[in-house]
Design a protein around this motif. Structure first.
Motif, PDB file in Angstrom:
ATOM      1  N   ALA A  22     -87.967  30.632   9.932  1.00 39.53           N
ATOM      2  CA  ALA A  22     -88.563  31.068   8.665  1.00 39.53           C
ATOM      3  C   ALA A  22     -87.809  32.253   8.078  1.00 39.53           C
ATOM      4  O   ALA A  22     -87.547  32.299   6.865  1.00 39.53           O
ATOM      5  N   ILE A  23     -87.445  33.216   8.905  1.00 36.81           N
ATOM      6  CA  ILE A  23     -86.701  34.385   8.418  1.00 36.81           C
ATOM      7  C   ILE A  23     -85.353  33.964   7.844  1.00 36.81           C
ATOM      8  O   ILE A  23     -84.952  34.418   6.759  1.00 36.81           O
ATOM      9  N   VAL A  24     -84.654  33.084   8.549  1.00 35.56           N
ATOM     10  CA  VAL A  24     -83.361  32.598   8.060  1.00 35.56           C
ATOM     11  C   VAL A  24     -83.540  31.859   6.743  1.00 35.56           C
ATOM     12  O   VAL A  24     -82.770  32.056   5.789  1.00 35.56           O
ATOM     13  N   MET A  25     -84.560  31.014   6.641  1.00 34.01           N
ATOM     14  CA  MET A  25     -84.772  30.247   5.407  1.00 34.01           C
ATOM     15  C   MET A  25     -85.130  31.155   4.232  1.00 34.01           C
ATOM     16  O   MET A  25     -84.645  30.955   3.121  1.00 34.01           O
ATOM     17  N   PHE A  26     -85.979  32.159   4.457  1.00 36.02           N
ATOM     18  CA  PHE A  26     -86.310  33.084   3.380  1.00 36.02           C
ATOM     19  C   PHE A  26     -85.068  33.844   2.922  1.00 36.02           C
ATOM     20  O   PHE A  26     -84.872  34.070   1.732  1.00 36.02           O
ATOM     21  N   LEU A  29     -82.932  31.413   0.816  1.00 32.99           N
ATOM     22  CA  LEU A  29     -83.531  31.232  -0.511  1.00 32.99           C
ATOM     23  C   LEU A  29     -83.351  32.483  -1.366  1.00 32.99           C
ATOM     24  O   LEU A  29     -83.069  32.404  -2.559  1.00 32.99           O
ATOM     25  N   TYR A  30     -83.514  33.634  -0.768  1.00 28.41           N
ATOM     26  CA  TYR A  30     -83.382  34.901  -1.495  1.00 28.41           C
ATOM     27  C   TYR A  30     -81.968  35.053  -2.062  1.00 28.41           C
ATOM     28  O   TYR A  30     -81.784  35.518  -3.181  1.00 28.41           O
ATOM     29  N   PHE A  31     -80.967  34.668  -1.279  1.00 25.54           N
ATOM     30  CA  PHE A  31     -79.583  34.804  -1.727  1.00 25.54           C
ATOM     31  C   PHE A  31     -79.076  33.573  -2.481  1.00 25.54           C
ATOM     32  O   PHE A  31     -77.889  33.477  -2.799  1.00 25.54           O
ATOM     33  N   GLY A  32     -79.950  32.606  -2.760  1.00 23.08           N
ATOM     34  CA  GLY A  32     -79.589  31.442  -3.560  1.00 23.08           C
ATOM     35  C   GLY A  32     -78.779  30.388  -2.833  1.00 23.08           C
ATOM     36  O   GLY A  32     -78.055  29.623  -3.463  1.00 23.08           O
ATOM     37  N   ASN A  33     -78.905  30.328  -1.529  1.00 20.99           N
ATOM     38  CA  ASN A  33     -78.185  29.329  -0.742  1.00 20.99           C
ATOM     39  C   ASN A  33     -79.147  28.286  -0.208  1.00 20.99           C
ATOM     40  O   ASN A  33     -80.349  28.517  -0.121  1.00 20.99           O
TER      41      ASN A  33
END
Length: 191
Positions: A22-26, A29-33
């Motif tokens: 979850a941390i990696v996915m957030f 998403l935050y950095f637009g990847n």
């Protein structure tokens, strides 16, 4: 030090691994990847000059360097885990699964990471091996391209980004897995 190695050798609880995912996915998403391992095939083809002959590979692959590093880390981490962190190669599977696999003709299921009857250099030159590796590999590659991504891209990245196409793809992956396991695999193993 031995306690640390023993701790690492044990499977991590779902809530630890899930939290890390979850941390990696957030962060992605935050950095637009977006995440997906099959995108690395496109990156590598672009890196090697595939864009000169095909528009699909004509893009700036340098923006995806992080994904190539993730792939390299996955391979290196898998090697380290297998070589140095596995107490033994025996896989803990239930007796019912062992009996089912033996009924399908797989000798010594669970003895290693993969059944040597299926995943060996010798099996590649049999009809069963040819179908499973060559035809199966083609179908995986074609399906990944046709679906617009792989299972990790759709199931982890696409679903966390609430993409409806990823939900449809993941449902298709599960249906395909069930059809393969219960309908096709018994026939392939009997060849």
């Amino acid at each position: 030090m031995n306690n640390l190695i023993e701790f690492i050798q044990q499977p991590w609880p779902w809530y630890v691994a899930g939290t890390i995912i979850a941390i990696v996915m957030f962060a992605l998403l935050y950095f637009g990847n977006s995440f997906g391992l099959s995108a690395n095939f496109r990156n590598m083809c672009s890196m090697l000059g595939g864009g000169r002959s095909c528009d699909f590979f004509d893009f700036d692959w340098r923006k995806q360097t992080w994904n190539l590093l993730f792939l390299a880390g996955t391979v290196i981490g898998g090697f380290i885990a297998h070589q140095y962190l596995m107490p033994d190669a025996t896989i803990a599977i239930s007796e019912a699964t062992v009996a089912d696999l033996q009924a399908l003709g797989i000798a010594n299921p669970g003895e290693g990471i993969v059944p040597q009857d299926l995943f060996s250099f010798e099996s590649l030159f049999s009809l069963k091996g040819l179908i499973m590796f060559v035809v199966g590999g083609f179908l995986v590659g074609f399906g990944t391209r046709y679906a617009g991504g792989c299972t990790s891209g759709h199931a982890i990245s696409g679903l966390s980004d609430l993409q409806p196409a990823s939900l449809v793809a993941v449902i298709g992956f599960f249906i395909g897995g069930l059809v393969m396991t219960h309908l096709l695999l018994p026939h392939l193993l009997s060849l």
